[in-house]
Scaffold this motif. Structure first.
Motif, PDB file in Angstrom:
ATOM      1  N   TYR A   1      12.169  42.454  47.433  1.00 31.82           N
ATOM      2  CA  TYR A   1      12.631  42.110  48.776  1.00 31.82           C
ATOM      3  C   TYR A   1      13.721  41.051  48.648  1.00 31.82           C
ATOM      4  CZ  TYR A   1      12.444  41.042  53.780  1.00 31.82           C
ATOM      5  OH  TYR A   1      12.768  40.869  55.103  1.00 31.82           O
TER       6      TYR A   1
ATOM      7  N   GLN B   1      14.296  47.615  53.576  1.00 37.17           N
ATOM      8  CA  GLN B   1      13.316  46.769  52.897  1.00 37.17           C
ATOM      9  C   GLN B   1      12.352  46.118  53.890  1.00 37.17           C
ATOM     10  OE1 GLN B   1      15.545  43.841  50.631  1.00 37.17           O
ATOM     11  NE2 GLN B   1      15.770  42.475  52.385  1.00 37.17           N
TER      12      GLN B   1
ATOM     13  N   ASN C   1       7.866  43.693  50.580  1.00 35.34           N
ATOM     14  CA  ASN C   1       7.151  42.502  50.092  1.00 35.34           C
ATOM     15  C   ASN C   1       5.635  42.658  50.134  1.00 35.34           C
ATOM     16  OD1 ASN C   1       7.037  42.527  52.842  1.00 35.34           O
ATOM     17  ND2 ASN C   1       7.736  40.410  53.152  1.00 35.34           N
TER      18      ASN C   1
END
Length: 293
Positions: free
Chosen positions: A150, A245, A251
């Motif tokens: 990320y 993302q 993440n």
């Protein structure tokens, strides 16, 4: 004698039985229960009134499921499944069945007919080409797991917003002619979201996803349906990366997959590959036929 009627002449139970038998022995046999079959008409915007059924005397022996949606004044139709029961295959009835289905669409003043077919199903692809469909793209089913890279710097460059998928219907955010089930008006509406990347109040990129998550629990998985960007803007690609993302939860340690992702999206496919997405054994072709200008 072979005749044709619309599916509204069958009960849902009869239509479901025909659906199951029509896919028997195919590359992807359908074992869909009756409730799921009925729900599919609403979820995928299919219509019994324009879905065609082929009869031998009083016996239903084949079908084409169809739906229509209107985008920017154009009617776009989808073949949501074609099947013929086993004992009636090999009799050259497939061409007649598809032509009847297209005839019904023409009566509805449909502009473009669309469908998807498994890439390995060459007999079906050749049948559709015979009646005038053309392959315009290849569709990918990719997957990735775990925490991905990320990039906080890219994320900070843009204002990222999440909106319900339905708010993106018939907007300029996503293209109009896409595989049926990745349009914001279809499957993604059940929990689907559009993640939009903006700069100076201008929409530069967006992606359409659906996250699998139970209330009070962490996300289990996410599906990417489509993505788009303003290629003319110098920050368009970076904005798309920021949206992807974020939308695909880079993440978090979750499962990710793509659904009918178009090969023409060359502006971000390398980005996904570089972040751990891999091909699966499944791919489809996206086919269209122009019916009216």
């Amino acid at each position: 004698m072979i005749t044709f009627k619309t599916m509204e002449h069958l009960t849902f139970k009869e239509a479901h039985e025909l659906f199951i038998n029509g896919f028997e022995g195919y590359f992807t046999p359908m074992k869909m229960p009756l409730d799921a079959f009925i729900a599919r008409f609403g979820n995928d915007n299919l219509s019994a009134g324009i879905s065609i059924v082929m009869f031998d005397e009083d016996r239903p022996v084949g079908f084409v499921l169809q739906g229509i949606r209107e985008v920017n004044g154009e009617k776009i139709a989808w073949n949501g499944g074609t099947g013929i029961i086993p004992e009636y295959r090999g009799k050259k009835l497939g061409t007649i069945l598809i032509e009847k289905a297209l005839e019904l669409l023409s009566q509805q003043k449909v502009n473009i007919a669309t469908l998807e077919a498994l890439s390995i199903n060459q007999p079906a692809i050749k049948l559709y080409e015979k009646v005038g469909y053309k392959i315009i793209d290849t569709l990918h089913f990719w997957e990735a797991e775990g925490v991905l890279n990320y990039d906080e710097k890219i994320a900070s460059e843009f204002e990222l917003k999440r909106i319900p998928a339905l708010q993106a219907v018939n907007s300029i955010i996503f293209p109009a002619l896409v595989p049926w089930q990745v349009d914001p008006s279809i499957t993604p509406k059940a929990g689907g979201e559009a993640i939009i990347a903006m700069k100076d109040s201008e929409v530069l990129a967006a992606c359409l996803v659906r996250t699998k998550q139970k209330f009070g629990s962490e996300a289990e998985g996410v599906t990417l349906f489509q993505a788009s960007t303003n290629n003319e803007h110098p920050d368009g690609i970076r904005a798309l990366q920021a949206a992807l993302q974020e939308g695909l939860h880079f993440n978090r340690s979750i499962k990710r997959n793509t659904y009918n992702l178009e090969d023409k999206m060359q502006n971000f496919l390398p980005f996904l590959k570089n972040n751990g997405f891999k091909n699966t054994d499944i791919s489809q072709v996206f086919m269209t036929k122009q019916l009216m200008e």
